[in-house]
Design a protein around this motif. Structure first.
Motif, PDB file in Angstrom:
ATOM      1  N   ARG A  70      -0.594   7.825  -5.881  1.00 29.99           N
ATOM      2  CA  ARG A  70      -0.658   7.213  -7.212  1.00 29.99           C
ATOM      3  C   ARG A  70       0.617   7.486  -8.015  1.00 29.99           C
ATOM      4  N   SER A  71       1.252   8.618  -7.769  1.00 28.33           N
ATOM      5  CA  SER A  71       2.466   8.938  -8.514  1.00 28.33           C
ATOM      6  C   SER A  71       3.571   7.915  -8.255  1.00 28.33           C
ATOM      7  N   LYS A 124       2.997   4.673  -7.475  1.00 26.17           N
ATOM      8  CA  LYS A 124       2.631   3.448  -8.179  1.00 26.17           C
ATOM      9  C   LYS A 124       3.001   3.556  -9.655  1.00 26.17           C
ATOM     10  N   GLU A 125       2.854   4.746 -10.198  1.00 23.90           N
ATOM     11  CA  GLU A 125       3.217   4.961 -11.599  1.00 23.90           C
ATOM     12  C   GLU A 125       4.727   4.907 -11.791  1.00 23.90           C
ATOM     13  N   GLU A 174      -4.764  11.513  -2.957  1.00 24.96           N
ATOM     14  CA  GLU A 174      -4.590  10.273  -3.709  1.00 24.96           C
ATOM     15  C   GLU A 174      -3.556  10.404  -4.825  1.00 24.96           C
ATOM     16  N   GLU A 175      -3.499  11.568  -5.465  1.00 29.09           N
ATOM     17  CA  GLU A 175      -2.569  11.750  -6.583  1.00 29.09           C
ATOM     18  C   GLU A 175      -1.117  11.547  -6.145  1.00 29.09           C
ATOM     19  N   ASN A 232      -0.947  -1.192  -4.345  1.00 27.52           N
ATOM     20  CA  ASN A 232      -2.253  -0.547  -4.169  1.00 27.52           C
ATOM     21  C   ASN A 232      -2.084   0.899  -3.719  1.00 27.52           C
ATOM     22  N   VAL A 233      -3.028   1.724  -4.114  1.00 32.38           N
ATOM     23  CA  VAL A 233      -3.078   3.120  -3.707  1.00 32.38           C
ATOM     24  C   VAL A 233      -4.322   3.334  -2.860  1.00 32.38           C
ATOM     25  N   TYR A 241       0.829  -1.206   0.000  1.00 27.37           N
ATOM     26  CA  TYR A 241       0.000   0.000   0.000  1.00 27.37           C
ATOM     27  C   TYR A 241       0.862   1.253   0.000  1.00 27.37           C
ATOM     28  N   THR A 280      -6.263   6.033   0.402  1.00 23.78           N
ATOM     29  CA  THR A 280      -6.257   7.309   1.130  1.00 23.78           C
ATOM     30  C   THR A 280      -6.566   7.119   2.616  1.00 23.78           C
TER      31      THR A 280
END
Length: 355
Positions: free
Chosen positions: A43-44, A46-47, A39-40, A55-56, A33, A58
């Protein structure tokens, strides 16, 4: 090393600059996690690390309720360290929490008690204890190369470098303080460590907030964490300059620290003065040893590995072995106590004795 399933809570600068790059290099680590209220930000990562970050989320409670997760990295702003760490410990997770432990010594002690009572590991991000230069100096002290170290002086000063003015860095309820708790904690902790677990006897400290009394008129060439700045509606109630003197059972310590000063120099160093030898450590760099017996200057040539990777590997190995290492919270509490009493001395404008 065993496999460790990790949740990272807080996906800001220290996550991106230090721990994500380090943890993704360790084959035995699964980052199940990445969690951040924004969230962004999560997510950055994970990218950036698609093969490592699974997983992403909040809401960190999702990760804390997952029985597969054995370890949590708390990389949030200072004010959230206590709550997130305590929730992770209650969920039965080992925790790595970035420095400072939290915003004061009393809560730091509560965190230590919570971890020890549950038989869980709680380590603090005092990365300098894993810096090769610090390791070498600590060994030289133990070997007697300095003789009797009677005084240590450190400087952590920069030119108009207040971070994120008006935001979390300069809001005491969120940060716990300014230049001392942000930069000074690293310098003072490595000093106590190199001295061999020095214990505080008495101290005095003064703090100043002079450079940005009027935030809107504050001038600077660059500002790190500028994206968090809020000079229109924010707060600046922390120190931009600090000076102090500490007596310990090992040596006396004096220091000057400045996020911002009207001298365009960046002075980041520590001097160790012994009766047989002395050394100047360039912060996060190399050191020179001055031999008082031969009058020679020794400039050791050595590589400096990634200290964040070293501390992360050591933490995970500590979990496996059950043996507390140099960054376990039990070994960092004296540093937290020192910060707390320095701030108390500054507020009271008098010397404080701990004897």
């Amino acid at each position: 090393m065993k496999e460790h399933v990790i949740a990272i809570v807080g996906c800001g600068r220290i996550a991106g600059d230090a721990h994500f790059p380090a943890l993704t290099q360790i084959p035995e680590v699964r980052i199940k996690y990445a969690c951040d209220l924004i969230e962004e930000k999560a997510r950055s990562f994970k990218e950036k690390y698609p093969e490592k970050v699974e997983n992403v989320i909040t809401d960190y409670n999702v990760a804390f309720s997952d029985p597969e997760v054995d370890t949590v990295y708390v990389l949030t702003p200072n004010y959230a360290h206590y709550t997130v760490t305590m929730d992770a410990l209650k969920a039965g997770k080992n925790v790595f929490c970035e420095k400072p432990i939290t915003v004061n010594y009393a809560l730091s002690c509560e965190m230590a008690e919570a971890a020890n009572s549950r038989g869980l590991m709680l380590n603090i991000g005092v990365c300098n204890r894993f810096h090769r230069s610090v390791e070498m100096l600590e060994q030289m002290v133990r070997e007697g190369r300095f003789g009797n170290i009677y005084h240590v002086y450190c400087s952590f000063r920069s030119f108009r470098a207040i971070p994120g003015l008006g935001g979390a860095f300069t809001t005491k309820t969120q940060s716990g303080g300014g230049a001392l708790i942000d930069w000074g904690v690293h310098f003072l902790d490595l000093i106590l460590y190199i001295l061999g677990g020095a214990k505080i006897e008495n101290l005095t400290c003064d703090t100043y907030s002079e450079m940005a009394k009027d935030m809107k008129s504050y001038r600077y060439e660059s500002m790190w964490a500028e994206d968090t700045s809020d000079v229109e509606n924010g707060t600046n109630d922390v120190e931009d300059f600090v000076t102090g003197y500490v007596r310990t059972d090992k040596a006396s310590i004096s220091f000057n620290g400045a996020w911002a000063q009207n001298i365009n120099k960046r002075d980041m160093f520590v001097d160790f003065l012994g009766d047989k030898g002395g050394a100047r450590l360039d912060y996060c760099g190399h050191f020179e040893f001055y031999n008082g017996e031969t009058l020679e200057t020794e400039a050791p040539d050595y590589e400096i590995p990634n200290m964040y990777l070293c501390e992360d590997v050591a933490f995970l190995e500590e979990i496996d072995s059950g043996v507390k290492n140099r960054s376990h919270i039990d070994n960092i509490l004296e540093s937290a106590k020192l910060l707390d009493y320095l701030y108390q001395s500054a507020a009271l404008k008098k010397e404080i004795s701990l004897e």
